[in-house]
Structure formats: C-alpha cells, structure tokens
Design a protein around this motif. Structure first.
Motif, mmCIF file in Angstrom:
data_model
loop_
_atom_site.group_PDB
_atom_site.id
_atom_site.type_symbol
_atom_site.label_atom_id
_atom_site.label_comp_id
_atom_site.label_asym_id
_atom_site.label_seq_id
_atom_site.Cartn_x
_atom_site.Cartn_y
_atom_site.Cartn_z
ATOM 1 N N UNK A 184 0.829 -1.204 0.000
ATOM 2 C CA UNK A 184 0.000 0.000 0.000
ATOM 3 C C UNK A 184 0.866 1.258 0.000
ATOM 4 N N UNK A 185 1.889 1.273 0.835
ATOM 5 C CA UNK A 185 2.770 2.447 0.906
ATOM 6 C C UNK A 185 3.495 2.653 -0.414
ATOM 7 N N UNK A 186 3.971 1.570 -1.004
ATOM 8 C CA UNK A 186 4.660 1.660 -2.292
ATOM 9 C C UNK A 186 3.742 2.289 -3.339
ATOM 10 N N UNK A 187 2.479 1.845 -3.383
ATOM 11 C CA UNK A 187 1.532 2.397 -4.357
ATOM 12 C C UNK A 187 1.161 3.839 -4.042
ATOM 13 N N UNK A 188 1.033 4.181 -2.765
ATOM 14 C CA UNK A 188 0.717 5.567 -2.407
ATOM 15 C C UNK A 188 1.860 6.502 -2.776
ATOM 16 N N UNK A 189 3.094 6.056 -2.580
ATOM 17 C CA UNK A 189 4.249 6.880 -2.949
ATOM 18 C C UNK A 189 4.302 7.065 -4.459
ATOM 19 N N UNK A 190 4.075 5.978 -5.210
ATOM 20 C CA UNK A 190 4.081 6.076 -6.675
ATOM 21 C C UNK A 190 2.998 7.045 -7.151
ATOM 22 N N UNK A 191 1.828 6.984 -6.528
ATOM 23 C CA UNK A 191 0.738 7.881 -6.890
ATOM 24 C C UNK A 191 1.095 9.339 -6.581
ATOM 25 N N UNK A 192 1.669 9.568 -5.410
ATOM 26 C CA UNK A 192 2.069 10.932 -5.029
ATOM 27 C C UNK A 192 3.160 11.458 -5.953
ATOM 28 N N UNK A 193 4.110 10.589 -6.320
ATOM 29 C CA UNK A 193 5.172 11.011 -7.238
ATOM 30 C C UNK A 193 4.600 11.376 -8.604
ATOM 31 N N UNK A 194 3.654 10.575 -9.096
ATOM 32 C CA UNK A 194 3.035 10.864 -10.388
ATOM 33 C C UNK A 194 2.276 12.179 -10.333
ATOM 34 N N UNK A 195 1.569 12.405 -9.219
ATOM 35 C CA UNK A 195 0.814 13.650 -9.067
ATOM 36 C C UNK A 195 1.756 14.849 -9.023
ATOM 37 N N UNK A 196 2.829 14.738 -8.266
ATOM 38 C CA UNK A 196 3.809 15.828 -8.197
ATOM 39 C C UNK A 196 4.463 16.071 -9.552
ATOM 40 N N UNK A 197 4.781 14.986 -10.232
ATOM 41 C CA UNK A 197 5.412 15.109 -11.543
ATOM 42 C C UNK A 197 4.507 15.843 -12.530
ATOM 43 N N UNK A 198 3.214 15.507 -12.509
ATOM 44 C CA UNK A 198 2.295 16.181 -13.429
ATOM 45 C C UNK A 198 2.108 17.647 -13.037
ATOM 46 N N UNK A 199 2.092 17.942 -11.733
ATOM 47 C CA UNK A 199 1.958 19.325 -11.290
ATOM 48 C C UNK A 199 3.196 20.129 -11.682
ATOM 49 N N UNK A 200 4.360 19.561 -11.454
ATOM 50 C CA UNK A 200 5.598 20.265 -11.785
ATOM 51 C C UNK A 200 5.776 20.374 -13.290
ATOM 52 N N UNK A 201 5.341 19.360 -14.023
ATOM 53 C CA UNK A 201 5.416 19.408 -15.477
ATOM 54 C C UNK A 201 4.572 20.526 -16.028
ATOM 55 N N UNK A 202 3.400 20.726 -15.463
ATOM 56 C CA UNK A 202 2.517 21.815 -15.898
ATOM 57 C C UNK A 202 3.113 23.165 -15.582
ATOM 58 N N UNK A 203 3.807 23.286 -14.463
ATOM 59 C CA UNK A 203 4.438 24.563 -14.088
ATOM 60 C C UNK A 203 5.629 24.839 -15.004
#
Length: 85
Positions: free
Chosen positions: A62-81
């Motif tokens: 669960x933690x591994x998947x939550x971290x991957x999800x958070x990383x993907x979300x951050x990556x998309x946010x930073x990519x947009x910026x």
C-alpha cells in the motif's frame, strides 16, 4: 487494518485515518493489495488471525503504491508549471 493492532490500551490509537473521507479509498487499496499478494482477506474485517508477515506485506504494498501515486501527481503538477514558463 480494521480493528487496529497491538494489545489492550493501544487498540484505539493505532491506524487512525487522518482524513475520514479517505476510508473507502484506503479500504479499496487494501483489498487490491491483498488480491495482488494472494492474501486471503477475512470476511469480518478482523486481521488478527493473519500472519504479521502477510499484514506487513500488505502495508508495504500500500505504501509503495501511495508513494508512486504521489510522485506521479507531483510530476504532473511540476510538469505543468515547467511548461507554463
């Protein structure tokens, strides 16, 4: 995991969901992890009879998947910026 863990007085304080609206999502993630790892989930929701090794594997997954999800979300946010500059 439902029902907490540990003994006696610690029962009510462990594994508390900080955002109550997330309970359904966390339960869904737990079931997904159990299915992926081949862990039989108890019908009554009590994990006290499941080996610590298996419950630890569920938590780790669960933690591994939550971290991957958070990383993907951050990556998309930073990519947009970055593209907006």
């Amino acid at each position: 995991m439902p029902g907490g863990g540990g003994g006696g007085s610690r029962r009510g304080r462990r594994n508390r969901v900080l955002v109550p609206q997330a309970r359904v999502g966390l339960d869904s993630l737990k079931m997904e992890a159990a299915q992926a790892l081949g862990v039989q989930t108890p019908a009554d929701g009590y994990y006290g009879f499941i080996a610590a090794r298996e419950t630890g594997a569920l938590g780790g997954y669960m933690v591994k998947n939550m971290i991957a999800s958070a990383e993907a979300q951050l990556s998309s946010q930073l990519g947009g910026q970055m593209s907006g500059r």
